[in-house]
Design a protein around this motif. Sequence first.
Motif, mmCIF file in Angstrom:
data_model
loop_
_atom_site.group_PDB
_atom_site.id
_atom_site.type_symbol
_atom_site.label_atom_id
_atom_site.label_comp_id
_atom_site.label_asym_id
_atom_site.label_seq_id
_atom_site.Cartn_x
_atom_site.Cartn_y
_atom_site.Cartn_z
ATOM 1 N N VAL B 122 -9.532 -12.728 -12.010
ATOM 2 C CA VAL B 122 -9.327 -11.487 -11.067
ATOM 3 C C VAL B 122 -9.088 -10.189 -11.802
ATOM 4 N N LEU B 123 -9.582 -9.313 -10.999
ATOM 5 C CA LEU B 123 -9.096 -7.819 -11.800
ATOM 6 C C LEU B 123 -8.284 -7.030 -10.836
ATOM 7 N N VAL B 124 -7.114 -6.586 -11.492
ATOM 8 C CA VAL B 124 -6.315 -5.928 -10.855
ATOM 9 C C VAL B 124 -5.843 -4.665 -11.337
ATOM 10 N N TYR B 125 -6.093 -3.569 -10.472
ATOM 11 C CA TYR B 125 -6.074 -2.205 -10.955
ATOM 12 C C TYR B 125 -4.786 -1.270 -10.177
ATOM 13 N N ASN B 126 -4.580 -0.429 -10.723
ATOM 14 C CA ASN B 126 -3.423 0.654 -9.750
ATOM 15 C C ASN B 126 -4.196 2.005 -10.463
ATOM 16 N N THR B 127 -4.420 2.456 -9.398
ATOM 17 C CA THR B 127 -5.216 4.037 -9.542
ATOM 18 C C THR B 127 -4.143 4.963 -9.760
ATOM 19 N N ASN B 128 -2.909 4.698 -10.214
ATOM 20 C CA ASN B 128 -2.037 5.587 -10.876
ATOM 21 C C ASN B 128 -2.669 6.157 -12.058
ATOM 22 N N GLN B 129 -3.348 5.702 -12.793
ATOM 23 C CA GLN B 129 -3.986 6.308 -14.079
ATOM 24 C C GLN B 129 -5.101 7.158 -13.408
ATOM 25 N N VAL B 133 -10.482 3.792 -13.283
ATOM 26 C CA VAL B 133 -10.143 2.341 -13.622
ATOM 27 C C VAL B 133 -10.652 1.585 -12.568
ATOM 28 N N GLN B 134 -10.644 2.021 -11.300
ATOM 29 C CA GLN B 134 -11.204 1.252 -10.119
ATOM 30 C C GLN B 134 -12.656 0.878 -10.415
ATOM 31 N N TRP B 136 -14.409 1.065 -13.058
ATOM 32 C CA TRP B 136 -14.307 0.235 -14.080
ATOM 33 C C TRP B 136 -14.380 -1.113 -13.968
ATOM 34 N N PHE B 137 -13.226 -1.571 -13.197
ATOM 35 C CA PHE B 137 -12.978 -2.914 -12.799
ATOM 36 C C PHE B 137 -14.021 -3.301 -11.758
ATOM 37 N N MET B 138 -14.495 -2.516 -11.058
ATOM 38 C CA MET B 138 -15.604 -3.053 -9.930
ATOM 39 C C MET B 138 -16.746 -3.493 -10.626
ATOM 40 N N TRP B 139 -17.178 -2.510 -11.644
ATOM 41 C CA TRP B 139 -18.234 -2.965 -12.456
ATOM 42 C C TRP B 139 -18.134 -4.301 -13.047
ATOM 43 N N TYR B 140 -17.014 -4.541 -13.703
ATOM 44 C CA TYR B 140 -16.864 -6.126 -14.122
ATOM 45 C C TYR B 140 -16.739 -7.177 -12.931
ATOM 46 N N GLY B 141 -16.032 -6.630 -11.901
ATOM 47 C CA GLY B 141 -16.181 -7.625 -10.684
ATOM 48 C C GLY B 141 -17.480 -7.901 -10.165
ATOM 49 N N ARG B 142 -18.439 -6.889 -9.980
ATOM 50 C CA ARG B 142 -19.796 -7.292 -9.578
ATOM 51 C C ARG B 142 -20.562 -8.215 -10.798
ATOM 52 N N HIS B 143 -20.474 -7.753 -12.151
ATOM 53 C CA HIS B 143 -21.080 -8.519 -13.027
ATOM 54 C C HIS B 143 -20.542 -9.988 -12.899
ATOM 55 N N TRP B 144 -19.245 -10.357 -12.944
ATOM 56 C CA TRP B 144 -19.061 -11.710 -12.855
ATOM 57 C C TRP B 144 -18.571 -12.307 -11.549
ATOM 58 N N LEU B 149 -9.232 -6.356 -6.985
ATOM 59 C CA LEU B 149 -7.896 -5.957 -6.047
ATOM 60 C C LEU B 149 -7.262 -4.880 -6.502
ATOM 61 N N GLY B 150 -6.398 -4.366 -5.848
ATOM 62 C CA GLY B 150 -5.654 -3.077 -6.475
ATOM 63 C C GLY B 150 -4.724 -2.260 -5.532
ATOM 64 N N ILE B 151 -4.113 -1.396 -6.228
ATOM 65 C CA ILE B 151 -3.044 -0.537 -5.512
ATOM 66 C C ILE B 151 -3.687 0.863 -5.674
ATOM 67 N N GLU B 152 -3.560 1.492 -4.330
ATOM 68 C CA GLU B 152 -4.115 2.788 -4.259
ATOM 69 C C GLU B 152 -2.843 3.681 -4.187
ATOM 70 N N THR B 153 -2.667 4.397 -5.297
ATOM 71 C CA THR B 153 -1.386 5.249 -5.547
ATOM 72 C C THR B 153 -1.467 6.665 -4.772
ATOM 73 N N HIS B 154 -0.234 7.429 -4.832
ATOM 74 C CA HIS B 154 -0.217 8.534 -4.450
ATOM 75 C C HIS B 154 -0.390 9.584 -5.631
ATOM 76 N N ARG B 155 -1.024 10.707 -5.309
ATOM 77 C CA ARG B 155 -1.233 11.859 -6.627
ATOM 78 C C ARG B 155 -0.172 12.895 -6.224
ATOM 79 N N ASN B 156 -0.035 13.559 -7.290
ATOM 80 C CA ASN B 156 0.477 14.992 -6.999
ATOM 81 C C ASN B 156 1.832 14.810 -6.082
ATOM 82 N N VAL B 157 2.572 13.879 -6.548
ATOM 83 C CA VAL B 157 3.917 13.591 -5.811
ATOM 84 C C VAL B 157 4.794 14.518 -6.398
#
Lengths: 255, 412
Positions: B122-129, B133-134, B136-144, B149-157
Amino acid sequence: MSFFAGVDVGSSAAKAVVIDDQARELGRGLSPSGADLSGSARRCFAAACRQAGIAEAEVERIVACGFGRDNVDFAHQRRTEIDCHARGAYHHLPRAITVVDIGGQDNKVIRIDENGRRLNFTMNRKCAAGTGAFLEEVALRLKVPLDKLAELAGQATDPSVRIGSFCTVFAMTEILSRIRAGVRVEDLARAALESVARRVLEVQSISGQVVATGGVMAHQPLMREILSQQLQAEVFVPPHAQYVGALGAALVGRR
Amino acid sequence: MSEQKAQVKRISAAKTMKKIMAEHFHRVDEASRDPGKKVAWCTSVGPAELLQGFGFEVYYPENHAAMLGATRKATDYIPYANAAGYSPDICSYLTADVGAYLQGYTPLQDAYGIQSVPKPDVLVYNTNQCRDVQDWFMWYGRHWNVPCLGIETHRNVGPVSEAHVDSITRQLQHLAEQLEPIAGHKLDMDLFRQSVGLSRRCSELWEQVLLTGSARPSALTFFDGTIHMGPAVVLRGLPVAVEYYQQLLAELQQRVESGEGAIEGERHRLYWEGMPVWGRLRALGELFLSLRTCVVASTYCNSWIFNQLDPDDPFRSMARAYTELFIVRSDPVKEDYIADMCQRYQVDGIVYHDAKTCPNNTNSRYAMPQRLEQRTGKPYLILSGDLNDLRCWSDEQARTSIEAFVEQLEQG
C-alpha cells in the motif's frame, strides 16, 4: 609612496587598476579573460603597472575579485566583486547610492548607505538575460560590432518596438521574426538595450541615486539614458566604468 | 578568505546511525520479499505511526529521493521522468525517484547491496508536504496495481482550529478502516499507542539535539542536522530512533559543556530557510566552514518535531501534530516562527533557498525575506537552486553570493 592594485577577473575581461596611497588611479590594464584566466590577470596587471610607470614588484598589496579571483595566484587577498564594486562606486560618489553593475554574464544591484556600508545586494538569476552576454548575442544576430550597438540604437525612431522574451535564445527568435516583418535594425538595437535595463529593474526595488558600472555601461553610452528612463532615477556612470570593481579591490588593499 | 583550512568535525554517533539505517533498509527489503509481511510506503510526514500500528514495515520514498540527491545521481535520472511526462518544473524528488526506477537504479544498491526499492502492499501519503507526493505515489500505485491512500491536508492555516483537527482526525480514522483489509487484521491499538509514544520521545530528543545549535559556539551545523535527521524521518515510532538520539544528544551536550563548536572560531551564525541542496551538502558545509560561519538552525530540520503527539489520544494528536506543521501554515504564522527561531538561536542573518521545483518549501517568493528583514533587522540572502536538480544550481554564483553575504556581515 606606496602602491596598491586590484585585479578583477570577470567572465569577459580581466581588469587591473593601480592606485597610490592617496587612492589616486595611476594605471589601468585590460585583457580578454579567455580560457587562461591566470595569464589574463597577469597581462592586465602588467599593463596597469606599465601605465602607472612602476615596476610590478613595487606594488605593496594586490587584491583579486571577480569570478576568476582564485586564478590570480599573485594576489595577497581575495574579495567578492560585489564588495569591490560597492567600494569602487562609493569612492566615486561617496553618499547613499544604489550600484547597478551590468557585467558580461551577471548583473548586480547593491545598496550602500551614506557611510559606504553595504545594506544588501541582489544578483540576477542564473540567466544571461540582462547581461552583456545578451547584447553580444544580439550584436551577432544583427551583424553589427558590439561597440556599434549603442550608436545604432541612437538612430532608433520607433519607441514601440520591444523585445518581450525572458530567454536570450527566444529573444533572438523574436528579433529574427521582427526583421522578417520589416522592423528596422536600429529600433531592434534600442529595444535590446531597453530589455537589459528592464531585467535590472526586476532584480530589486531601486530608488535614489544610481551608480552604474561594468563593461556594458562602458561600451554602450546610450545605456545611461535608457537605464535612467527605465529606473526613473538619476544615473551616474563613473569614468572608466568597467574598472570600478578593480578599483574597489585596490582600495581594499590600501586599507 | 580563510586564513587556514579548517577541518570538518566528525560526529562519532554517525557510525551508529549508518548501522541502524542499514538495518532499516534491509528489514524493509526482506519484508518486501516475505509473503508473511507487509510493506507500506509513506510520505515523510505521513501517518507512519498508524502504519506501524498495523504492523507494516514502512519505507519513505522522500528519503530515497534525498539519497539520489546526496549521491549526485538525481540529475542523471530526472530527464527520464521528464520524458515520461513529468515536467522539470515539478518536484525533483518525484522526477529523480521515478526516473531512477525507470532506469532500474537505486542508491540502495551502492550503499547496502539492495537491488531494488521494496515493492509495497500500500502507498500512503499526506499532502501536507505538497500535492506532488500524491502524484508520485499514484505513479507507483498504477505501476504495481496497489492501493494508494492518503490524507488531504489543509494549507495556509493560520490559527489551528478544532475544525481543522476534527477533519484530519476523521480522515485518519477512515484511513485506518481502509488499511484493515490490506493488513489482513484490525489495528492493534496498543502497538499504535506505543508507536505514537516512541515518535513523541524521538521528537523530543531530536528537538534537544537541534537546540545544541543555540549554544555559542553552536554544537552542530545545519549540514550535520540534515544527515542526522535520517532516523527522525524513517525510524520514528521505533525504539531504535530513541536510543540513537540519546547517544547523539549526549555527544553534542558534551560539546556544549566543553565549549567546543562545530566550527572552530565561529564568527557568524545563520538560519537556513528552505530545502537542503542535497548534492552540495559537503561543498556548502566546507564553504561556510572556511568562512567561520555556522548555519545554526533551519526550518527544515525542525520540521520533524511533533511534540503534540500523545499516546493517550493517538488519532487526534497525530491530526494536530501534522496540521501544526510549518509547511502548511500561513505566511504570518511562518514569519512568527522564523522570527522566534532567529532570536532563540541568536542568528546574524537568514539564508533562503529558493528551490526551483519545491514551491512549498520555498518561502522567498512572496516578499517574506523583505518583511522579516524589516521586522527583525536581520539581513537575508536568497540562493537560487534546487533540492535535487543540479541543473538549477550554479556553484559559482552561490559561492560569490555566500561570500559577499559574509563580507556584509563582517561590516558589523
